[in-house]
Design a protein around this motif. Structure first.
Motif, PDB file in Angstrom:
ATOM      1  N   SER A 184      -5.309 -39.812  23.684  1.00  0.00           N
ATOM      2  CA  SER A 184      -6.458 -40.254  22.909  1.00  0.00           C
ATOM      3  C   SER A 184      -7.718 -39.557  23.416  1.00  0.00           C
ATOM      4  O   SER A 184      -7.786 -39.074  24.548  1.00  0.00           O
ATOM      5  CB  SER A 184      -6.627 -41.768  23.024  1.00  0.00           C
ATOM      6  OG  SER A 184      -7.141 -42.123  24.293  1.00  0.00           O
ATOM      7  N   ILE A 217     -11.054 -43.152  18.860  1.00  0.00           N
ATOM      8  CA  ILE A 217     -11.348 -44.578  18.751  1.00  0.00           C
ATOM      9  C   ILE A 217     -12.686 -44.726  18.036  1.00  0.00           C
ATOM     10  O   ILE A 217     -13.668 -44.083  18.417  1.00  0.00           O
ATOM     11  CB  ILE A 217     -11.420 -45.238  20.146  1.00  0.00           C
ATOM     12  CG1 ILE A 217     -10.129 -44.998  20.924  1.00  0.00           C
ATOM     13  CG2 ILE A 217     -11.728 -46.720  20.032  1.00  0.00           C
ATOM     14  CD1 ILE A 217     -10.239 -45.323  22.411  1.00  0.00           C
ATOM     15  N   TYR A 222      -8.458 -48.370  16.097  1.00  0.00           N
ATOM     16  CA  TYR A 222      -7.639 -47.217  16.483  1.00  0.00           C
ATOM     17  C   TYR A 222      -6.245 -47.317  15.875  1.00  0.00           C
ATOM     18  O   TYR A 222      -5.799 -48.386  15.421  1.00  0.00           O
ATOM     19  CB  TYR A 222      -7.538 -47.114  18.005  1.00  0.00           C
ATOM     20  CG  TYR A 222      -6.775 -48.220  18.699  1.00  0.00           C
ATOM     21  CD1 TYR A 222      -5.445 -48.047  19.073  1.00  0.00           C
ATOM     22  CD2 TYR A 222      -7.387 -49.438  19.009  1.00  0.00           C
ATOM     23  CE1 TYR A 222      -4.745 -49.045  19.736  1.00  0.00           C
ATOM     24  CE2 TYR A 222      -6.705 -50.436  19.660  1.00  0.00           C
ATOM     25  CZ  TYR A 222      -5.376 -50.243  20.029  1.00  0.00           C
ATOM     26  OH  TYR A 222      -4.692 -51.252  20.672  1.00  0.00           O
TER      27      TYR A 222
END
Length: 379
Positions: free
Chosen positions: A224, A264, A273
């Motif tokens: 991420s 995010i 997310y």
């Protein structure tokens, strides 16, 4: 041919019993296909269908790469191709853009600096491995994580290497993806495939702190994009959890039980997310507790974009999904064919959303609320 997707969003009357009168107007959300453009030179008939660059907006262009044969600019209203740069096996990650300079890592082991006006290559830098993460550009320095856990800091004007960091991952299993670095107050934050997040001095690459988060035996990747807001750092472990850390030290504040990937989204009190458990989630920013989740029935979700109280994201084997950000209720959907791996880009001023489908077709949709008769249909 244009297609119109409509989902009725019912506006409750202000009466105590919240009932509708027959024939009362309803509010509907429209997704009107303005154009669809094939981005490959030839029909994409091979097995390689990894097209997931988030479209970039530049003046009247939409810039889109595919995972087949290159990157190109298209008219943002008609989809007409304006220029194209051919690249062997294309480019998968999203790109960075500042003024007229486009930076993108490609599958041919090169990082490209491109003039966004005409597609001319200004310089290239040999990473010698495919790049799967979006570069970060800050104050003339380009930060890039490549597919083999190598982190580069380059002079954005020349491509000259300023510093370099390499991290070894003993695991042979890894998710296909990469972390876009985050930067705040001179500190660079990066997630790696071995489950660690590392804070660097952006000036010279010296390590300030590092923390091993994901200890799972399967996929430990922190793919991420780290999000830094105020004193806190938020990051996702792929098949693990979401973590909230103190940005200054890496100290854990809380963890939420569902992991994920990609970027995010944040509001004052929520985080949004794509979960790795086939859900799209909204959680409380202070506690990590789940507010709502939307189950994915046709694959996994992409990263999302906001549009006037809505979240918009793709489904890997299904539709473009549009949800109410407050409740998670579906407002609309649009089916491009064989799914979406590209995060959508929203042009709020022109009420447009853009994405590339798994078949490497660039879509431009007109979106927005409208009034309609009491009976409407969802395509």
């Amino acid at each position: 041919m244009k297609r119109l997707g409509i989902f009725c969003f019912l506006i409750l009357s202000l009466t105590a019993c919240s009932q509708f009168q027959a024939g009362s107007p309803r509010r509907v959300f429209l997704t009107d296909e303005v154009f669809v453009s094939q981005t490959t030179d030839k029909d994409n008939l091979g097995f390689r269908k990894i097209n997931r660059m988030k479209p970039l907006l530049y003046k009247k262009y939409v810039i889109q790469a595919n995972g087949v044969d290159g990157v190109a600019a298209y008219d943002n209203q008609t989809g007409e191709e304006k220029w194209k740069l051919s690249i062997l096996n294309g480019a998968e990650p999203s790109a960075a853009l500042i003024k007229n300079r486009l930076f993108i890592g490609a599958s041919d082991g090169q990082l490209y600096s491109i003039d966004a006006e005409n597609g001319k290559v200004l310089w290239t830098f040999p990473t010698r491995v495919e790049t799967l993460s979006e570069p970060l550009l800050h104050e003339g320095i380009l930060y890039l994580l490549t597919g083999n856990n190598s982190l580069y800091a380059l002079d954005a004007s020349t491509g000259k290497q300023l510093w370099f960091y390499s991290r070894q991952d003993p695991s042979s299993l890894s998710i296909r993806g990469g972390s876009k670095p985050a930067l705040r107050n001179g500190t660079l934050y990066v997630g790696f495939s071995d489950g660690s997040v590392v804070a660097f001095l952006a000036q010279n690459g010296a390590i300030k702190w590092e923390k091993l988060l994901n200890r799972n035996k399967k996929f430990r990747d922190l793919d991420s994009d780290p999000l830094v807001e105020g004193d806190f750092l938020y990051i996702l472990g792929y098949d693990d959890q979401m973590y909230c850390l103190r940005a200054a030290s890496g100290e854990e504040v809380w963890r939420s039980p569902v992991g994920g990937y990609g970027s995010i989204l944040a509001t004052a009190d929520r985080l949004y997310y794509a979960g790795s458990n086939n859900e799209f989630l909204s959680i409380n920013k202070e506690t990590g507790q789940k507010v709502w989740s939307f189950p994915m029935k046709e694959g996994i979700a992409t990263s999302a974009s906001f549009y006037k109280g809505l979240v918009i994201f793709g489904e890997s084997q299904g539709a473009l999904r549009i949800l109410d950000a407050g409740t998670g209720k579906e407002i609309s959907r649009f089916f491009p064919g064989r799914g979406i791996l590209s995060p959508p880009t929203v042009d709020e001023k022109n009420r447009m959303v853009y994405f590339i489908s798994n078949e490497a077709n660039l879509y431009g949709l007109r979106i927005g609320w409208s009034r309609a008769p009491a009976i409407s249909y969802l395509r």
